[in-house]
Design an enzyme around this catalytic site. Sequence first.
Site, PDB file in Angstrom:
ATOM      1  N   ASN A  91       0.807  -1.228   0.000  1.00  0.00           N
ATOM      2  CA  ASN A  91       0.000   0.000   0.000  1.00  0.00           C
ATOM      3  C   ASN A  91       0.839   1.276   0.000  1.00  0.00           C
ATOM      4  OD1 ASN A  91      -2.390   1.838   0.939  1.00  0.00           O
ATOM      5  ND2 ASN A  91      -0.858   1.996   2.566  1.00  0.00           N
ATOM      6  N   SER A 143      -3.983   2.931  -8.413  1.00  0.00           N
ATOM      7  CA  SER A 143      -4.789   4.160  -8.414  1.00  0.00           C
ATOM      8  C   SER A 143      -5.564   4.217  -9.726  1.00  0.00           C
ATOM      9  CB  SER A 143      -3.852   5.367  -8.322  1.00  0.00           C
ATOM     10  OG  SER A 143      -4.541   6.555  -8.618  1.00  0.00           O
ATOM     11  N   TYR A 156       3.900   9.913 -11.141  1.00  0.00           N
ATOM     12  CA  TYR A 156       2.998   9.162 -10.250  1.00  0.00           C
ATOM     13  C   TYR A 156       2.080   8.254 -11.078  1.00  0.00           C
ATOM     14  CZ  TYR A 156      -0.693   7.989  -6.981  1.00  0.00           C
ATOM     15  OH  TYR A 156      -1.598   7.291  -6.219  1.00  0.00           O
TER      16      TYR A 156
HETATM   17  N1  LIG Z   1      -5.415   9.218  -1.189  1.00  0.00           N
HETATM   18  C1  LIG Z   1      -5.698   9.127  -2.469  1.00  0.00           C
HETATM   19  O1  LIG Z   1      -6.387   9.998  -3.046  1.00  0.00           O
HETATM   20  C2  LIG Z   1      -5.221   7.932  -3.250  1.00  0.00           C
HETATM   21  C3  LIG Z   1      -5.858   7.646  -4.469  1.00  0.00           C
HETATM   22  C4  LIG Z   1      -5.434   6.561  -5.210  1.00  0.00           C
HETATM   23  C5  LIG Z   1      -4.395   5.760  -4.737  1.00  0.00           C
HETATM   24  N2  LIG Z   1      -3.784   6.064  -3.562  1.00  0.00           N
HETATM   25  C6  LIG Z   1      -2.678   5.193  -3.120  1.00  0.00           C
HETATM   26  O2  LIG Z   1      -2.973   4.677  -1.846  1.00  0.00           O
HETATM   27  C7  LIG Z   1      -1.771   4.368  -1.156  1.00  0.00           C
HETATM   28  C8  LIG Z   1      -1.840   4.918   0.256  1.00  0.00           C
HETATM   29  O3  LIG Z   1      -1.931   6.334   0.170  1.00  0.00           O
HETATM   30  P1  LIG Z   1      -2.714   7.218   1.240  1.00  0.00           P
HETATM   31  O4  LIG Z   1      -3.763   7.942   0.511  1.00  0.00           O
HETATM   32  O5  LIG Z   1      -3.082   6.424   2.432  1.00  0.00           O
HETATM   33  O6  LIG Z   1      -1.558   8.272   1.568  1.00  0.00           O
HETATM   34  P2  LIG Z   1      -0.900   8.727   2.961  1.00  0.00           P
HETATM   35  O7  LIG Z   1      -1.963   9.047   3.951  1.00  0.00           O
HETATM   36  O8  LIG Z   1       0.079   9.780   2.588  1.00  0.00           O
HETATM   37  O9  LIG Z   1      -0.109   7.419   3.446  1.00  0.00           O
HETATM   38  C9  LIG Z   1       1.012   6.957   2.742  1.00  0.00           C
HETATM   39  C10 LIG Z   1       1.679   5.847   3.526  1.00  0.00           C
HETATM   40  O10 LIG Z   1       2.847   5.417   2.786  1.00  0.00           O
HETATM   41  C11 LIG Z   1       3.955   5.428   3.661  1.00  0.00           C
HETATM   42  N3  LIG Z   1       5.212   5.739   2.972  1.00  0.00           N
HETATM   43  C12 LIG Z   1       5.476   6.789   2.154  1.00  0.00           C
HETATM   44  N4  LIG Z   1       6.788   6.791   1.800  1.00  0.00           N
HETATM   45  C13 LIG Z   1       7.350   5.718   2.429  1.00  0.00           C
HETATM   46  C14 LIG Z   1       8.663   5.193   2.506  1.00  0.00           C
HETATM   47  N5  LIG Z   1       9.702   5.795   1.870  1.00  0.00           N
HETATM   48  N6  LIG Z   1       8.888   4.085   3.238  1.00  0.00           N
HETATM   49  C15 LIG Z   1       7.876   3.496   3.919  1.00  0.00           C
HETATM   50  N7  LIG Z   1       6.593   3.929   3.887  1.00  0.00           N
HETATM   51  C16 LIG Z   1       6.341   5.038   3.165  1.00  0.00           C
HETATM   52  C17 LIG Z   1       3.642   6.513   4.696  1.00  0.00           C
HETATM   53  O11 LIG Z   1       4.309   6.223   5.914  1.00  0.00           O
HETATM   54  P3  LIG Z   1       5.550   7.077   6.525  1.00  0.00           P
HETATM   55  O12 LIG Z   1       5.436   8.483   6.031  1.00  0.00           O
HETATM   56  O13 LIG Z   1       5.381   6.917   7.997  1.00  0.00           O
HETATM   57  O14 LIG Z   1       6.758   6.358   6.011  1.00  0.00           O
HETATM   58  C18 LIG Z   1       2.141   6.300   4.881  1.00  0.00           C
HETATM   59  O15 LIG Z   1       1.911   5.290   5.836  1.00  0.00           O
HETATM   60  C19 LIG Z   1      -0.629   4.950  -1.999  1.00  0.00           C
HETATM   61  O16 LIG Z   1      -0.020   3.916  -2.738  1.00  0.00           O
HETATM   62  C20 LIG Z   1      -1.341   5.922  -2.940  1.00  0.00           C
HETATM   63  O17 LIG Z   1      -0.664   6.070  -4.151  1.00  0.00           O
HETATM   64  C21 LIG Z   1      -4.170   7.132  -2.800  1.00  0.00           C
END
Ligand SMILES: NC(=O)c1ccc[n+]([C@@H]2O[C@H](COP(=O)([O-])OP(=O)(O)OC[C@H]3O[C@@H](n4cnc5c(N)ncnc54)[C@H](OP(=O)(O)O)[C@@H]3O)[C@@H](O)[C@H]2O)c1
Length: 266
Positions: A91, A143, A156
């Site tokens: 994720n 996504s 992205y």
């Molecule tokens: N939110 C949206 O609109 C959306 C839409 C489509 C897809 N997505 C996808 O959903 C997934 C989760 O995103 P989210 O929306 O939950 O975003 P988020 O709230 O920013 O969470 C992202 C997570 O990824 C972790 N992460 C980022 N860089 C990292 C690294 N270098 N090493 C380890 N962990 C890392 C962060 O943890 P730390 O910062 O603690 O490391 C955090 O737990 C992503 O793959 C994103 O592309 C999101």
Amino acid sequence: MRTDGCNALITGASAGIGREFARQLGGRAATLMLVARRQARLEELRAELMERQPQLRVEIRPTDLSQHEAVDELLAWATARTPPIDLLINNAGLGDLGAFATADPERVDQMMLVNMVALTRLTRGLLPAMIAQKRGAILNVSSSASFLPIPNFAVYAATKAYVTSFSEALRSELRGTGVAVSVLCPGPVRTEFTAVARRKSQDEAALGPDLVSVPVEKVVADALHGTERNQPIVIPGFVMKFGMFIVRLTPLAVLRLGSRLFAKPA
Ligand SMILES: NC(=O)c1ccc[n+]([C@@H]2O[C@H](COP(=O)([O-])OP(=O)(O)OC[C@H]3O[C@@H](n4cnc5c(N)ncnc54)[C@H](OP(=O)(O)O)[C@@H]3O)[C@@H](O)[C@H]2O)c1
């Protein structure tokens, strides 16, 4: 694969969609292994989960998934543990909003390393044990951005195109092995994602209205339901599902015309 009693590793569990995966799996899993960089967040989540489900085993692994050595260490630990991991939720991910020409090269690397490289290496590392057990599921978080090139979100969207394509192909390779692969392709979800993706110079208004966003609880419930039913692609929310159905039928030449409306010249 039923998620009851599973041993699940979730990356990006310190926030947003990953944290919600941990919360919803908390009532069903035997063990949860939570991975992200922010240790304090993971500790807080572990305390919350164990208060609700004292019999649940929760292990935390603070890891920077953009570092090869850290991913190797995580894999060495994960492959040595028993019982083996039977649910991998890839994720963790990040975006970068803005023109590619002015992107921070470090940030671009980080996006590719976390969104694609770590996801691929974790899958490669944990898959053989799942095949040997004839039981397992991989849920890759991609996504809706994976279905079309997106100006000002170019790298992205391309990393997510990789995740969706890789997941589809792997699913076919694994047919008959007992290991399922699903890919989650959400549209906008209110998490920390946009705050992380925004560059310093950008204000919140630049991101536009959030008309089609789906609550994180529904995104995760749909994804787990899809994994249990071995669905190839999960797109939560009727509007996004319908919208992406249209996008996937649309020729690239037409998408190109549409993208001119959104792209600002670099
Ligand atoms: N939110 C949206 O609109 C959306 C839409 C489509 C897809 N997505 C996808 O959903 C997934 C989760 O995103 P989210 O929306 O939950 O975003 P988020 O709230 O920013 O969470 C992202 C997570 O990824 C972790 N992460 C980022 N860089 C990292 C690294 N270098 N090493 C380890 N962990 C890392 C962060 O943890 P730390 O910062 O603690 O490391 C955090 O737990 C992503 O793959 C994103 O592309 C999101």
